[in-house]
Write a protein that holds these residues in place. Structure first.
Motif, PDB file in Angstrom:
ATOM      1  N   ASP A  42       0.893  -1.066  -0.084  1.00 45.32           N
ATOM      2  CA  ASP A  42       0.008   0.179  -0.061  1.00 45.32           C
ATOM      3  C   ASP A  42       0.852   1.235   0.084  1.00 45.32           C
ATOM      4  O   ASP A  42       0.579   2.144   0.948  1.00 45.32           O
ATOM      5  N   VAL A  61       1.992   5.710  -4.014  1.00 52.06           N
ATOM      6  CA  VAL A  61       1.079   4.660  -3.505  1.00 52.06           C
ATOM      7  C   VAL A  61       1.060   3.196  -4.122  1.00 52.06           C
ATOM      8  O   VAL A  61       0.543   2.413  -3.641  1.00 52.06           O
ATOM      9  N   ARG A  62       1.926   3.107  -5.207  1.00 51.39           N
ATOM     10  CA  ARG A  62       2.040   1.860  -5.917  1.00 51.39           C
ATOM     11  C   ARG A  62       2.880   0.885  -5.078  1.00 51.39           C
ATOM     12  O   ARG A  62       3.544   1.171  -4.162  1.00 51.39           O
ATOM     13  N   ALA A  93      -6.267   5.582   4.475  1.00 50.27           N
ATOM     14  CA  ALA A  93      -6.301   5.357   2.972  1.00 50.27           C
ATOM     15  C   ALA A  93      -4.826   5.279   2.364  1.00 50.27           C
ATOM     16  O   ALA A  93      -4.019   5.599   2.856  1.00 50.27           O
ATOM     17  N   THR A  94      -5.006   4.674   1.084  1.00 51.55           N
ATOM     18  CA  THR A  94      -3.732   4.684   0.451  1.00 51.55           C
ATOM     19  C   THR A  94      -3.708   5.931  -0.403  1.00 51.55           C
ATOM     20  O   THR A  94      -3.921   5.793  -1.661  1.00 51.55           O
ATOM     21  N   THR A  95      -2.910   6.730   0.119  1.00 50.81           N
ATOM     22  CA  THR A  95      -2.473   8.287  -0.529  1.00 50.81           C
ATOM     23  C   THR A  95      -1.052   8.451  -0.151  1.00 50.81           C
ATOM     24  O   THR A  95      -0.374   7.862   0.752  1.00 50.81           O
ATOM     25  N   ARG A  96      -0.325   9.249  -1.096  1.00 50.31           N
ATOM     26  CA  ARG A  96       0.924   9.525  -0.873  1.00 50.31           C
ATOM     27  C   ARG A  96       1.269   9.918   0.462  1.00 50.31           C
ATOM     28  O   ARG A  96       2.144   9.840   1.144  1.00 50.31           O
ATOM     29  N   ASP A  97       0.317  10.817   1.013  1.00 55.62           N
ATOM     30  CA  ASP A  97       0.512  11.704   2.278  1.00 55.62           C
ATOM     31  C   ASP A  97       0.496  10.752   3.505  1.00 55.62           C
ATOM     32  O   ASP A  97       0.949  11.257   4.581  1.00 55.62           O
TER      33      ASP A  97
ATOM     34  N   MET B 138     -10.591  13.086   5.762  1.00 64.77           N
ATOM     35  CA  MET B 138      -9.620  12.193   4.919  1.00 64.77           C
ATOM     36  C   MET B 138      -8.289  13.230   4.439  1.00 64.77           C
ATOM     37  O   MET B 138      -7.359  12.668   4.404  1.00 64.77           O
TER      38      MET B 138
ATOM     39  N   ARG C  62      -2.932   0.225 -10.147  1.00 64.40           N
ATOM     40  CA  ARG C  62      -2.654  -0.438  -8.853  1.00 64.40           C
ATOM     41  C   ARG C  62      -3.217  -1.507  -8.490  1.00 64.40           C
ATOM     42  O   ARG C  62      -4.022  -2.074  -9.227  1.00 64.40           O
ATOM     43  N   PRO C  63      -2.954  -2.201  -7.206  1.00 62.81           N
ATOM     44  CA  PRO C  63      -3.654  -3.346  -6.693  1.00 62.81           C
ATOM     45  C   PRO C  63      -4.878  -3.161  -6.754  1.00 62.81           C
ATOM     46  O   PRO C  63      -5.288  -1.967  -6.335  1.00 62.81           O
TER      47      PRO C  63
END
Lengths: 260, 260, 260, 260
Positions: A42, A61-62, A93-97, B138, C62-63
């Motif tokens: 994630d 995020v990848r 959440a799967t976010t860059r931040d 979020m 992405r996954p």
């Protein structure tokens, strides 16, 4: 849970930790062994110290294994001091931040663990962060909170005590309002000169934490990068290490006692 | 600043607003006219109401014109009630969680505007959000704050007064601690049955807001989708409209007076 | 290798296959069982037939488990005919254009398998594709080649023979210039009315392929979505099925003989 | 059309070209002046030469201004030889593999221009690429074709003639099967020691191309980075320059005559 690795020593290409070892960080992103979640895909991140005073930060995020830009950077960037992380989200959440490491000025932080009942204590955690630091809150993770709270407690002046206090206060909040396990914590932080790492849990199951001394530097990891098991020293629960100029010093981090 | 458009009426393919008109939302993402920023390419989003009680939400960080998935969805999804947005960041990061619309249960919100000195008032805004709503925070935008604050003030029961109060309190905070312009606000929100939109500013420069009545529905937009200027009605500063079952009702939204 | 699932029957929400089952496609993206690669996280895609003549296509790198937009679409889109895929790259890049399904007009194709020594035969494969189809070549996978070659062989008129011929010719090329295993092939294709799926290999190890008949439709999968093993019928090597209006017909697909 | 810039000289931080100048590459991605498309936001890329023999490559599909990783890399990476590009698609997809620069071993290539009627000549172009190079074809652009064709014509041995021949043959193909304008071409290529750039068109409208000599190096650009117009030398149509060790040499590139 997540997996991470950090290096302090002679300049190394990032790929020497991220890609090359038998059980590299990229391998751990698919097949972590001593971890609740075998897949840590994630997002990922790496912070390295170079010619500039502040660290460089690359995260996304990848899954680490599928980002061609990460492979390029890992192959071409060389640094004597860097922190790298692959993430398995525990809910946010799967976010860059929300990816690690986090940075603030010269300082970098990355984390494997969780605060029990984070949903219930999130606001109170945020309220421990003063306005001038809160404006730098980018995402929604407990890890970023811990870093900003530690900065508020004086991380830059007291790198050990401020982090211990942040973990302690977050644990106390979880005990008051959250849920068990209240605190699982294996983290590394750095100012580019000294590399710190600590291991702690409110119960009997702290996340794993190891280090290894090489001729030209010290590596700290969530789990060993190879099968040379005898070479990897385990950091005991409640303890931390600091690495400066090739020397490792182990001290107490946090016990049931209030930190000074 | 950003650009947005919303539709309430007979089911339409999303592309009939997002892609097809002469000055579609995608065209506005490259060439907005009545906007400080001509390029609105820091992400996009669309929320649509369909067969399920809660709306569907698709948003991402790329420019609207370059996301092939958006074009697919716009071509194939048909809805009688939807909100679409292209973003130009006013400072916060270009992440999916900072893209509009925002949703909460049946409710959707999108916004063009800003709170003056947001960096200085961000924490206090967050503290207006109760714990049970704050866990849904979020990203880091002022827009998401406004939505959650309006929910805290009872948006679901009082869709007009709660939003007016949120804008009023945020403006008050900016007047106390922030900077000018304290409030620029053109927003739309909906529960899937009634579509609301309001226009306000603390100074003489509220963001533009128009609507147009068609035989089969009503469209509300930041700026007209075509050159039929006579067909587009401007919403006056300090006013709002609500669209239900094809009927537009215009009322006061917020003036210098405290909202009831 | 990859994992995929397809449905032909009463309208279902996509999530009923992608997210909900015990061993849903998202679960298979983390924990595939009968597959060389347990993690299938190098992108995903779904094509669904709705009100328009051509299918809608949503795919990304992405996954599947970490894309919030996919979860939204899976929850809100309902279709009586759709194909969904999670990818594990066998060498080509993790890009959207290399994700399955592929579409052409009304037609959709997705694939689990490989052509042996693809690097060595890629150009010759491409040269089987006429100019008017080659302009639609977006990525670099063997799977996309197979689809375009099948289209060149008349897939739209002869959905069974054209695909068999494409597989046969690709295998012949691999035997001439490539490497073993020359062909592993489990694929589904559709025009929105009839759903086709075939299983083949040049050796004794064809990828798995199952289907299950329900009261309201037929599902075809790489591996069963639940443990009701008796309900899932295995398609034998060298055979294919076609599903139309709830009826499954099994026929020969490809053997060592040249297809008609 | 696209915008690009390249540097050969003393080590510079990438940001000194990408971010800092008045009319930096990031500024050009929003507001290009001497370009058909003012917005060049369909991806970006940068290739830099450092300690390793092959160049490092970072590229992605977002607008250059909104990618936080690009800003980090631009701030922290320093190189004496690099090529940077912002893309405006002329039709092919916005994917990473379609972004410039392209690399092959030590060699790097980036391009602003187009081949007229590319859809009709794409396959024949691809057929000019031998198998051992074709396996490296990642995306679908005419630019990548030109690079691989130039490599096939011996770019590594004859950096000027091979590129001229690639442009000539592609133009011939367009004249035979494509459409006008047959060739617009402003490109840069490099082996890390010599930086080449050429300007050509089959009609009277070659894309712009300038260079500027500084005390510590030479910059080549699509359009000047600042208003010091007298300092920027225009490369005439049909000509090329090569920069080695701070010296600029201008020669003929391609005219209506067949190149040697």
């Amino acid at each position: 849970m997540c997996r991470w690795a950090a290096w302090s020593g002679s300049p190394k290409y990032l790929e020497e930790i991220i890609c090359d070892p038998e059980h590299s960080l990229i391998d751990q992103s698919r097949n972590a062994l001593s971890c609740k979640t075998a897949v840590n895909a994630d997002g990922f991140g790496v912070a390295w110290y170079g010619e500039r005073e502040i660290p460089a930060l690359y995260k996304d995020v990848r899954p680490a294994w599928s980002d061609p830009n990460l492979l390029q950077i890992a192959r071409h960037v060389r640094s004597g001091h860097f922190l790298a992380h692959v993430r398995a989200s525990t809910g946010t959440a799967t976010t860059r931040d929300n990816c690690h490491p986090f940075t603030h000025g010269r300082w970098t932080f990355m984390h494997n663990g969780q605060i029990g009942g984070y949903d219930k204590v999130r606001r109170r955690l945020d309220n421990m962060i003063p306005d001038d630091l809160f404006r730098d809150r980018m995402g929604g993770t407990d890890s970023e909170s811990l870093f900003l709270i530690a900065l508020a407690y004086g991380l830059k002046q007291h790198p050990r005590a401020a982090m211990a206090r942040a973990a302690f206060e977050a644990e106390a909040l979880s005990k008051h309002t959250g849920s068990t396990p209240h605190m699982r914590f294996a983290a590394a932080w750095s100012d580019g000169e000294t590399l710190y790492a600590a291991r702690y849990a409110s119960d009997a199951f702290p996340p794993t934490l190891y280090y290894r001394e090489y001729a030209d530097g010290v590596m700290i990891v969530s789990e060993p990068l190879d099968q040379a098991r005898d070479c990897w020293m385990e950091v005991p629960k409640g303890h931390m290490i600091e690495v400066r100029a090739g020397t490792v010093r182990q001290t107490a981090f946090l016990s049931d006692e209030v930190p000074a």
